[in-house]
Structure formats: C-alpha cells, structure tokens
Design an enzyme around this catalytic site. Structure first.
Site, PDB file in Angstrom:
ATOM      1  CG  LEU A   8      -1.986  -1.127   1.212  1.00 35.55           C
ATOM      2  CD1 LEU A   8      -2.792  -1.101   2.502  1.00 35.55           C
ATOM      3  CD2 LEU A   8      -2.908  -1.014  -0.001  1.00 35.55           C
ATOM      4  N   GLY A   9       1.920   1.210  -0.813  1.00 33.47           N
ATOM      5  CA  GLY A   9       2.634   2.444  -1.108  1.00 33.47           C
ATOM      6  C   GLY A   9       1.708   3.361  -1.891  1.00 33.47           C
ATOM      7  NE  ARG A  10       1.421  10.247  -4.431  1.00 29.55           N
ATOM      8  CZ  ARG A  10       1.924  11.449  -4.702  1.00 29.55           C
ATOM      9  NH1 ARG A  10       3.228  11.631  -4.650  1.00 29.55           N
ATOM     10  NH2 ARG A  10       1.129  12.454  -5.016  1.00 29.55           N
ATOM     11  CG  MET A  11       1.199   3.080  -8.667  1.00 26.64           C
ATOM     12  SD  MET A  11       2.529   3.120  -9.877  1.00 26.64           S
ATOM     13  CE  MET A  11       1.627   2.746 -11.378  1.00 26.64           C
ATOM     14  N   GLY A  12       0.184   1.643  -5.037  1.00 23.07           N
ATOM     15  CA  GLY A  12      -0.680   0.529  -4.670  1.00 23.07           C
ATOM     16  C   GLY A  12      -1.974   0.995  -4.033  1.00 23.07           C
ATOM     17  CG  ASP A  30       1.936  -1.794   3.588  1.00 21.55           C
ATOM     18  OD1 ASP A  30       2.246  -1.560   2.400  1.00 21.55           O
ATOM     19  OD2 ASP A  30       2.698  -1.545   4.553  1.00 21.55           O
ATOM     20  CB  SER A 121       2.678   3.531 -17.592  1.00 22.72           C
ATOM     21  OG  SER A 121       3.121   4.864 -17.730  1.00 22.72           O
ATOM     22  N   GLY A 123       1.719   6.505 -12.817  1.00 18.77           N
ATOM     23  CA  GLY A 123       2.267   7.238 -11.683  1.00 18.77           C
ATOM     24  C   GLY A 123       1.203   7.772 -10.743  1.00 18.77           C
ATOM     25  CE  LYS A 173       5.640   1.131 -16.453  1.00 20.16           C
ATOM     26  NZ  LYS A 173       6.738   1.336 -15.545  1.00 20.16           N
ATOM     27  CG  HIS A 176       6.222   2.724 -20.994  1.00 26.44           C
ATOM     28  ND1 HIS A 176       6.610   3.304 -19.793  1.00 26.44           N
ATOM     29  CD2 HIS A 176       5.088   3.383 -21.358  1.00 26.44           C
ATOM     30  CE1 HIS A 176       5.771   4.260 -19.471  1.00 26.44           C
ATOM     31  NE2 HIS A 176       4.840   4.337 -20.406  1.00 26.44           N
ATOM     32  CG  ASN A 177       9.591   2.551 -17.263  1.00 28.87           C
ATOM     33  OD1 ASN A 177       8.451   2.719 -17.696  1.00 28.87           O
ATOM     34  ND2 ASN A 177       9.836   2.388 -15.981  1.00 28.87           N
ATOM     35  CD  GLU A 180       8.935   7.406 -17.808  1.00 30.40           C
ATOM     36  OE1 GLU A 180       9.650   7.277 -16.788  1.00 30.40           O
ATOM     37  OE2 GLU A 180       7.778   6.962 -17.890  1.00 30.40           O
ATOM     38  CE1 TYR A 181      14.361   5.286 -17.007  1.00 32.15           C
ATOM     39  CE2 TYR A 181      16.756   5.359 -17.155  1.00 32.15           C
ATOM     40  CZ  TYR A 181      15.612   4.985 -16.479  1.00 32.15           C
ATOM     41  OH  TYR A 181      15.704   4.328 -15.290  1.00 32.15           O
TER      42      TYR A 181
END
Length: 301
Positions: A8-12, A30, A121, A123, A173, A176-177, A180-181
């Site tokens: 349950l971090g920010r994205m989760g 979590d 993807s 964020g 993915k 994809h990243n 993005e770089y």
C-alpha cells in the site's frame, strides 16, 4: 470482483482506491501501520496479514502485487504460496524484470496458480486519469480477471492490452520506460539550452505552454514540464541528481543482446549516472590530460 492488494505504497493505495470506486471489493495488505491507516481512510478494507486477507476472499481469488522489484517479490510469493489455491490468479503490477516474471509464472503454474505480469504506467496521476496496462500471461486468466484491467484503465476499452505470453507485459513496460528516459532527456536538454540563452530572457513556462497546443513535441511529459516551470522557473532547490529505477539499464542490456542500436536511450541512462558524480574523477582526468599534451590551463578547486 474481490482483490487482495499487497503493498500500500502510494501507487498501490491509489490503484486499490480506483478499484474500490469501481465497485470491486479490495482488501489492502501492508505491514506498515501508517500505510494501513491511510488506506483505511480511503474506504477499503485493510489487513496486516496475507493469510487473514486471503481467508476473507472467495476462491478462486485475485492477488495484486505492488511491491518493489527483485527479491521482495520472491519473498512475497513465498509468503503467499501456502495460502493460495488452485485457480487463484496472482498479478504482479510492479516493475519486475521480465525474465523473473517468466520464471515466476512457471513456478506458480506447478501449484495450479496463474501468474500475470502487468506493466503499469500512470504514476501519481493514475487514480484520476487511469493507468496504462501491458499484460503478459495466460489468455483465459486475462479474460477472467479482465474487469479489473478495465476498471484501472483510462477507459474500459482503451489504455490496456494483453500483449503476449508470460514476461511480455513487463518486457513492454521495460521498453516503455527506456523510451521515457530518452524523451525526458530531450526535454531537459532543450530547456537547458533555452535557459542558457540569457540575451533573450526567455520565459520557459510560456514556451512550454505554447508547445502544449499544436506542436509535434506536445505530450504529457511536456504538460508536466510546463507545470514544473510555472511553479519554479529556475528549478531552485532541486539537486541535479537523477536516480533510475533499473528499467533503463535492462532496456540497454536487452538492446545489446538483440543487436539493436538504441543510442538515445543508452545516452539518457548514462546522463543519469553522470548526474550523481561529485567531483568527477573522469572530468579531472580530462583536464589533466589536456594540460599534459597541450599545456592548457587547469582550473583549480
């Protein structure tokens, strides 16, 4: 549909909330008290125990992992394994290395459990805007849990795709990243060039806003650039230190393995590494060499 969201971090937590809003029953798991308390305030159920969470869900169950790539995923799967049953589906929505995902799919298949790798993807904006999802794994399982992907995506019929067999989701993915770089590096270099042209006294925020409409270089990254420059035109207080999550490195390594020329992605990764150098030995060596062969002056600290 009932889902256990592990991590349950920010994205989760954001993904769990979007699923909850979409009518799914979600139990967030979590070990952190603060993470669970924050998640509970969002309206969905929480638990500190994997076993307790799975016991509350009807079989076959869906378990979504949002934990850091690498050893943590294997540790989480080891903790899950005794509590999984035939027909359960485990979805790894983190940034795992695709070859690890292929190995894990084989491992869980031996327990009659399906493992799907889902490159994700979106964020911090995913809660409102939806997530772009790249899914690898068994077709029947993807169809069976498809309503989860439709709920998380920007629209039920767009923004997500079953891209291939196990590993394909995290492979896409990874690439994809890498792209993005390169895109971020190009924007950073362009704005740095304009910032250095002091005789024009350019308002970079205004330039970015002009590019947001009608320009061939418009993108969501440009929108974010415009917002950052409007808030802090000189980027004061921001250290010139750029971390990397590892996926750029994997992309470059894959390009080498496949004999694919990827200079932009490679150089953008190297620029991130360079940003972390303090008192660069290589730069000092260059200065010393110029002095040795040409008598060029060396700047002293």
């Amino acid at each position: 549909m009932e889902i256990a969201m592990i991590g349950l971090g920010r994205m989760g937590a954001n993904m769990a909330e979007r699923l909850h809003r979409g009518g799914h029953r979600v139990i967030g798991v979590d070990p952190g008290d603060a993470a669970r308390a924050s998640a509970a305030e969002r309206g969905f159920e929480v638990s500190a125990s994997v076993a307790e969470a799975l016991a509350q869900l009807s079989v076959p169950r869906v378990v979504w992992l949002m934990v850091p790539a690498g050893e943590v995923v294997d540790q989480t799967l080891a903790a899950l394994s005794p509590h999984l049953s035939e027909g359960d589906v485990v979805i790894d929505g983190g940034n795992s290395y695709y070859k690890d995902s292929m190995r894990r799919a084989i491992q869980l298949r031996e327990e009659d459990v399906t493992y799907l790798d889902c490159g994700t993807s979106g964020g911090v904006w995913g809660l409102q805007e939806g997530y772009s999802l790249m899914i690898g794994g068994d077709t029947d399982a993807v169809q069976r849990v498809g309503d989860i992907f439709r709920t998380l995506a920007p629209a039920r019929d767009s923004g997500w795709a079953h891209v291939g067999p196990s590993g394909a989701g995290h492979f896409c993915k990874m690439v994809h990243n890498g792209i993005e770089y390169g895109m971020m590096q190009a924007y950073a270099e362009g704005f740095a060039l304009m910032q250095r042209k002091t005789e024009f006294n350019l308002d970079l925020g205004e330039v970015a806003r002009a590019w947001q409409h009608g320009s061939v270089v418009r993108s969501w990254l440009l929108d974010l650039s415009a917002d950052a420059l409007q808030r802090n035109p000189q980027l004061d207080g921001i250290a010139p230190f750029v971390p990397d999550s590892g996926e750029g490195r994997w992309t470059v390594a894959e390009a080498i393995d496949l004999d694919v020329s990827a200079p932009v992605i490679t150089l953008s990764l190297l620029e991130r590494l360079r940003s972390r150098e303090k008192n660069s030995f290589s730069d000092r060596m260059l200065s010393a060499l110029r002095n040795q062969f040409g008598g060029h002056a060396m700047m002293k600290e």
